[in-house]
Design a protein around this motif. Structure first.
Motif, short mmCIF file in Angstrom:
data_model
loop_
_atom_site.label_atom_id
_atom_site.label_comp_id
_atom_site.label_asym_id
_atom_site.label_seq_id
_atom_site.Cartn_x
_atom_site.Cartn_y
_atom_site.Cartn_z
N GLN A 46 0.84 -1.20 0.00
CA GLN A 46 0.00 0.00 0.00
C GLN A 46 0.88 1.25 0.00
N VAL A 47 1.63 1.39 -1.08
CA VAL A 47 2.62 2.46 -1.21
C VAL A 47 2.11 3.55 -2.15
N PRO A 48 2.18 4.80 -1.72
CA PRO A 48 1.88 5.89 -2.65
C PRO A 48 3.00 6.01 -3.69
N VAL A 49 2.66 5.86 -4.96
CA VAL A 49 3.63 5.95 -6.04
C VAL A 49 3.05 6.82 -7.15
N HIS A 50 3.71 7.89 -7.45
CA HIS A 50 3.36 8.78 -8.57
C HIS A 50 1.86 9.13 -8.59
N GLY A 51 1.31 9.44 -7.44
CA GLY A 51 -0.09 9.87 -7.37
C GLY A 51 -1.10 8.75 -7.21
N TYR A 52 -0.64 7.51 -7.04
CA TYR A 52 -1.53 6.36 -6.87
C TYR A 52 -1.06 5.56 -5.67
N ILE A 53 -1.97 4.83 -5.04
CA ILE A 53 -1.58 3.89 -4.00
C ILE A 53 -1.63 2.51 -4.62
N VAL A 54 -0.48 1.84 -4.62
CA VAL A 54 -0.39 0.52 -5.24
C VAL A 54 -0.33 -0.54 -4.14
N ASP A 55 -0.80 -1.74 -4.46
CA ASP A 55 -0.86 -2.80 -3.46
C ASP A 55 0.53 -3.18 -2.95
N PHE A 56 1.43 -3.52 -3.87
CA PHE A 56 2.79 -3.93 -3.49
C PHE A 56 3.77 -3.32 -4.49
N ALA A 57 4.89 -2.81 -3.98
CA ALA A 57 5.89 -2.23 -4.87
C ALA A 57 7.28 -2.66 -4.46
N CYS A 58 8.06 -3.04 -5.45
CA CYS A 58 9.49 -3.29 -5.28
C CYS A 58 10.18 -2.09 -5.93
N ILE A 59 10.69 -1.20 -5.10
CA ILE A 59 11.27 0.05 -5.58
C ILE A 59 12.50 -0.22 -6.45
N ASP A 60 13.37 -1.13 -6.00
CA ASP A 60 14.62 -1.41 -6.73
C ASP A 60 14.37 -1.84 -8.17
N ALA A 61 13.31 -2.61 -8.40
CA ALA A 61 13.01 -3.09 -9.75
C ALA A 61 11.92 -2.26 -10.42
N MET A 62 11.41 -1.24 -9.71
CA MET A 62 10.29 -0.43 -10.20
C MET A 62 9.19 -1.35 -10.73
N PHE A 63 8.76 -2.26 -9.85
CA PHE A 63 7.81 -3.31 -10.19
C PHE A 63 6.67 -3.28 -9.19
N ILE A 64 5.45 -3.28 -9.73
CA ILE A 64 4.24 -3.20 -8.91
C ILE A 64 3.44 -4.48 -9.09
N VAL A 65 2.88 -4.97 -7.98
CA VAL A 65 1.95 -6.09 -8.03
C VAL A 65 0.61 -5.59 -7.50
N GLU A 66 -0.42 -5.72 -8.32
CA GLU A 66 -1.77 -5.32 -7.95
C GLU A 66 -2.64 -6.58 -7.82
#
Length: 145
Positions: A46-66
């Protein structure tokens, strides 16, 4: 483009409340993504990323799992999700969308797929030979179990 986190109090408060009330699928997936259990990659939920809240984010790989429940299959929700995914892609994020029932019924298969995509994303972001992240000392050393 570098990762941009949203730090407004309202956004952070909303993300915090979403972390307190995860769906069953989100809870199950988080129990296996936390603590660098998947290939040593660190996830946040539940990370705020670029104006959205995403379920899961791996910052190092810039990878989101919804993890999408049935509400995401309504036409308007699908349109909004496509717009969000395109916007995130435009700034460098890759998004993997999973149906909640698939996460619940096949968590191990889902984790293997996530690991494959993570490795591909990481290599694309870091094209020069460098080791993939490793689990920290004291963390579980398992990949996707």
């Amino acid at each position: 483009m570098p990762h941009r986190r949203d730090h407004s109090r309202k956004f952070q408060s909303y993300a915090r409340s979403m972390r307190r009330e995860p769906s069953e699928a989100e809870r199950r997936l988080w129990s296996r993504l936390c603590d660098r259990q998947v290939g040593g990659f660190k996830f946040r939920r539940q990370v705020p990323v670029h104006g959205y809240i995403v379920d899961f984010a791996c910052i190092d790989a810039m990878f989101i799992v919804e993890v999408d429940g049935s509400q995401h299959f309504e036409p308007e929700a699908e349109r909004m999700d496509r717009h969000r995914d395109a916007e995130l892609f435009r700034v460098g994020w890759r998004t993997m969308k999973l149906q909640a029932d698939v996460v619940i019924e096949g968590t191990d298969d889902v984790l293997r797929t996530i690991l494959e995509e993570l490795k591909a994303s990481y290599v694309r972001m870091h094209p020069h030979p460098s080791p993939l992240p490793q689990a920290g000392e004291g963390a579980r050393q398992e990949d996707a179990r």
